[in-house]
Design a protein around this motif. Structure first.
Motif, PDB file in Angstrom:
ATOM      1  N   ASN A 146       0.882  -1.317  -0.041  1.00 55.79           N
ATOM      2  CA  ASN A 146       0.074  -0.095  -0.137  1.00 55.79           C
ATOM      3  C   ASN A 146       0.850   1.348  -0.106  1.00 55.79           C
ATOM      4  OD1 ASN A 146      -2.597  -1.092  -0.001  1.00 55.79           O
ATOM      5  ND2 ASN A 146      -2.138  -1.863   1.962  1.00 55.79           N
ATOM      6  N   ARG A 147       1.771   1.287  -0.911  1.00 52.46           N
ATOM      7  CA  ARG A 147       2.381   2.495  -1.226  1.00 52.46           C
ATOM      8  C   ARG A 147       1.655   3.171  -2.247  1.00 52.46           C
ATOM      9  NH1 ARG A 147       8.643   1.295  -1.323  1.00 52.46           N
ATOM     10  NH2 ARG A 147       7.958  -0.494  -2.560  1.00 52.46           N
ATOM     11  N   HIS A 148       0.976   4.297  -2.298  1.00 53.03           N
ATOM     12  CA  HIS A 148       0.131   4.592  -3.257  1.00 53.03           C
ATOM     13  C   HIS A 148       0.654   5.966  -3.932  1.00 53.03           C
ATOM     14  CE1 HIS A 148      -2.538   2.080  -1.275  1.00 53.03           C
ATOM     15  NE2 HIS A 148      -2.966   2.790  -0.347  1.00 53.03           N
ATOM     16  N   THR A 149       0.132   6.451  -5.314  1.00 50.47           N
ATOM     17  CA  THR A 149       0.851   7.333  -5.762  1.00 50.47           C
ATOM     18  C   THR A 149      -0.035   8.531  -5.926  1.00 50.47           C
ATOM     19  OG1 THR A 149       1.639   6.142  -7.838  1.00 50.47           O
ATOM     20  CG2 THR A 149       1.012   8.049  -8.433  1.00 50.47           C
ATOM     21  N   TYR A 150       0.473   9.597  -5.303  1.00 45.86           N
ATOM     22  CA  TYR A 150      -0.194  10.824  -5.199  1.00 45.86           C
ATOM     23  C   TYR A 150       0.298  11.774  -6.331  1.00 45.86           C
ATOM     24  CZ  TYR A 150      -1.843   8.694  -1.052  1.00 45.86           C
ATOM     25  OH  TYR A 150      -2.377   8.011   0.008  1.00 45.86           O
ATOM     26  N   VAL A 151      -0.357  13.135  -6.605  1.00 48.38           N
ATOM     27  CA  VAL A 151       0.386  13.937  -7.394  1.00 48.38           C
ATOM     28  C   VAL A 151      -0.368  15.387  -6.824  1.00 48.38           C
ATOM     29  CG1 VAL A 151       0.056  12.582  -9.581  1.00 48.38           C
ATOM     30  CG2 VAL A 151      -1.991  14.166  -8.893  1.00 48.38           C
TER      31      VAL A 151
END
Length: 323
Positions: free
Chosen positions: A295-300
């Motif tokens: 659960n390492r998620h991508t954020y912008v």
């Protein structure tokens, strides 16, 4: 594009670590990242940044069953160089006694198609560096007609896990000339769990070149800072690079953001603003090895800037950013 607030329970793309978003001159965005299974390289394509969320992933390469490309496929990056597409990634080998952890080397794929989700990806082999040692997180950039590679590697003669290096390139899969160490873990926030400088990403603005990087173990201690050099400097001279001696983006429990790092940079749809792309978790406690928590998620977030012309990573994640 919908708003992306500071709610870290709603990531841009879930379960994708080490994210890279590349905006090409064809008007499309390309997204790749580490998948939780560490067994393949995926690529998404979209005409808008927001569209990457729903874009269908295309598998462009899968790991082998044995050999040096058989385990822990990490941190792919896609770049367009001299009319062709290239993907840099790290891979290790599976043996009878271990799963290749920390036995990584850098490898390169090439595709001559206009659309990199189509055509054939050819293996160009291992990108050779000065040592046959743990190496990963390669990124490439061009400056004043010279192409450079920046990457993380363990020098067998230096204690620690990885330092950052820069070198010129003779082609997209070959280094030339000297290889210079430009950063090594030296501050207390860079050596928690592991002594790490890794995940470099390059951004040029107003006469300066910034190289962001990540440090420490991949749990909630993971964090970001950067190096800076003048655009007129000799980039192969370690003295040209100044490291900010504090983390510039780190865990913030008030936001529900834990272990932010391994970022890249892209542009908004209109090209007017820089965008910070990074991964983080939305919880602190992890069972087992953090590397195998999916659960390492991508954020912008649209990248904000300080008055002194340096990136404001922390301020960027606190505001409503991308619309």
């Amino acid at each position: 594009m919908r708003d992306y607030h500071t709610d870290f329970q709603e990531p841009f793309i879930a379960q994708r670590a080490d994210p890279l978003i590349y905006k090409h001159t064809d008007g499309h965005y390309y997204f790749t990242a580490s998948v939780p299974e560490y067994d393949r390289i995926e690529l998404r394509r979209s005409a808008t940044l927001a569209g990457l969320r729903e874009a269908e992933p295309v598998v462009i390469w899968r790991k082998y069953e044995t050999g040096p490309l058989s385990a822990n496929i990490w941190a792919p990056e896609i770049h367009h160089i001299d009319g062709k597409w290239y993907v840099y990634f790290a891979a290790a080998r599976t043996t009878e006694t271990q799963d290749g952890l920390f036995d990584h080397r850098i490898f390169v794929l090439e595709n001559g198609s206009a659309n990199p989700t189509e055509g054939t990806w050819e293996e160009k082999g291992q990108l050779r560096t000065a040592w046959e040692s743990f190496a990963l997180d390669a990124t490439s950039f061009e400056h004043r007609g010279v192409r450079y590679l920046v990457w993380a590697q363990k020098d067998p003669n230096i204690p620690g896990n990885s330092n950052l290096y820069i070198s010129e390139m003779s082609n997209p899969w070959t280094l030339r000339g000297k290889q210079t160490m430009i950063a090594t873990p030296e501050h207390d926030w860079e050596i928690i769990g592991f002594k790490v400088n890794e995940g470099p990403a390059v951004l040029k603005r107003d006469g300066r070149i910034f190289i962001s990087f990540s440090a420490s173990a991949t749990d909630f201690n993971y964090c970001m800072s950067h190096l800076a050099a003048s655009e007129d400097a000799d980039l192969l001279d370690a003295a040209s690079w100044t490291k900010t001696p504090k983390p510039l983006l780190k865990t913030d429990e008030t936001l529900g953001m834990f272990g932010p790092g391994h970022n890249s940079f892209t542009k908004t749809d209109d090209g007017a603003e820089d965008v910070l792309v990074f991964h983080a978790r939305n919880y602190k406690e992890i069972t087992g090895d953090p590397l195998y928590d999916p659960n390492r998620h991508t954020y912008v977030r649209v990248l904000k800037w300080h008055d002194d012309g340096t990136p404001d990573y922390e301020g960027s994640v606190r505001l409503v950013q991308v619309k």
